[in-house]
Design an enzyme around this catalytic site. Structure first.
Site: not given
Length: 389
Positions: A211, A267, A215, A187
């Site tokens: 992205d 985030r 993650d 991604d």
């Protein structure tokens, strides 16, 4: 005691109480209160600097993790592998390249012979028991696909810059000397941690990816993200793939001593289902929120230093997503945090949300007023041989 003396004492007591109150509730205060904070060294860096001959005893670093990632040994028990060639071949990597080292099955402590910028041709699949150690040189992974840690354990990434990451292409990528697999295309994350455990990312610079910057998804757990400098990005750190991925309930992540710099939107982290201990981090700003989540995660914000944007509508630290099912029962707590510029944290839930660390995992969490000193060296370190680093 005369009335004049009593008046002076009461005035001094009142002033002391008002200053203490200001740290928590953002009352007016001189900025010098924070500038004069003692220069402290965080628990990871204090451990690391015990080894003055770091270049000849690099593996001592593996003993310095704190939090849930404690026990991530990387390549501590393996040979040293030196990256001499910045080129990349995802299918048949050449000896001396980074990819050749990270796909090996045996433990390796990977270092770099010189400064280099590595532009990967496809995502870098890291095997278990590997340390990528950039100390002593300037190493950048940039302008192409970046790092994937998938179905593995015991990985340490330390002291490199990962930026301007692009999506990987569908095609063949080697993840071990004996296995060449077809990948659907990554991604564009700087680092994705997928179904992996005992991972530690420390003293890195991360910015500008297609992205996310980091993650942590699909049942990944026992992870520490520490001493990193994040900058110039929208979706910084995601913990949990989606609200229906129940396997992420096992996730336990420690986010500590990081500096969230300018140009970040949201985030830091965003958490689903699992547990996040967010401790002693410095937040310069956010353009949506700093700490958020959905699907009933547990979040302990402890001893952080939150500076809000000047825009009144985005001063809240927290954001609950998809909260129709009663977010007031989610355990989100703030303890020892500092809030500046009108920043505020909305807590929720009942009962303890302590991380429940083992004795080995535990570390002292300082009051938020100490965070500028504790995070002063976030990002890759400038290490010179024969000097402490």
């Amino acid at each position: 005691m005369g009335m004049a003396s009593l008046f002076i004492i009461l005035t001094l007591v009142s002033y002391h109480v008002s200053i203490s109150h200001a740290i928590y509730y953002n009352a007016p205060k001189p900025i010098s209160i924070y500038n004069k904070a003692p220069r402290a060294m965080n628990a990871i860096d204090a451990c690391r600097r015990k080894t003055t001959n770091w270049a000849y005893n690099r593996r001592a670093l593996a003993d310095c993790t704190v939090g849930f990632g404690k026990g991530a040994i990387g390549g501590k028990n393996g040979k040293t592998y030196v990256v001499t060639n910045p080129t990349d071949d995802p299918i048949n990597p050449k000896p001396g390249t980074l990819r050749y080292g990270v796909i090996q099955t045996q433990p390796l402590w990977i270092i770099f012979a010189k400064d280099m910028v590595i532009k990967l041709k496809n995502e870098l699949m890291v095997n278990s028991y590997k340390t990528i150690d950039g100390r002593g040189v300037k190493v950048e992974i940039a302008y192409g696909p970046c790092i994937t840690i998938q179905h593995v354990s015991h990985v340490i990434i330390h002291g490199i810059s990962i930026h301007d990451c692009k999506p990987g292409k569908s095609g063949l990528v080697r993840n071990s000397p004996t296995h060449l697999g077809h990948r659907q295309g990554s991604d564009g994350d700087a680092i994705v941690i997928f179904d992996s455990s005992y991972v530690w990312v420390d003293h890195c610079f991360l910015a500008r990816a297609t992205d996310g910057l980091i993650d942590i998804i699909h049942a990944s757990t026992l992870i520490t993200i520490s001493n990193n400098f994040f900058s110039q990005h929208d979706k910084v750190m995601l913990l949990g793939h989606n609200d229906n991925n129940m396997e992420d309930k096992i996730m336990k992540v420690t986010i500590v001593y990081n500096h969230f710099g300018e140009g970040l939107v949201q985030r830091m982290p965003r958490v689903r289902l699992g547990y996040a201990h967010v401790a002693n981090n410095k937040y310069d700003e956010w353009h949506m929120y700093a700490v958020g989540g959905s699907a009933n995660p547990t979040i302990l914000s402890e001893g952080n230093y939150y500076t809000a944007s000047k825009i009144a509508s985005i001063r809240e630290v927290t954001k609950r997503e998809n909260n129709k099912n009663g977010w007031k029962n989610w355990k989100w707590r703030s303890s020892k945090d500092v809030f500046l510029g009108g920043a505020f944290f909305i807590p929720s839930g009942y009962g303890s949300c302590a991380p429940g660390y083992s004795r080995a995992q535990s570390f002292p969490v300082a009051h938020g007023s100490q965070v500028p000193a504790l995070t002063a060296n976030a990002g890759p370190l400038r290490c010179t041989k024969y000097k402490a680093c």
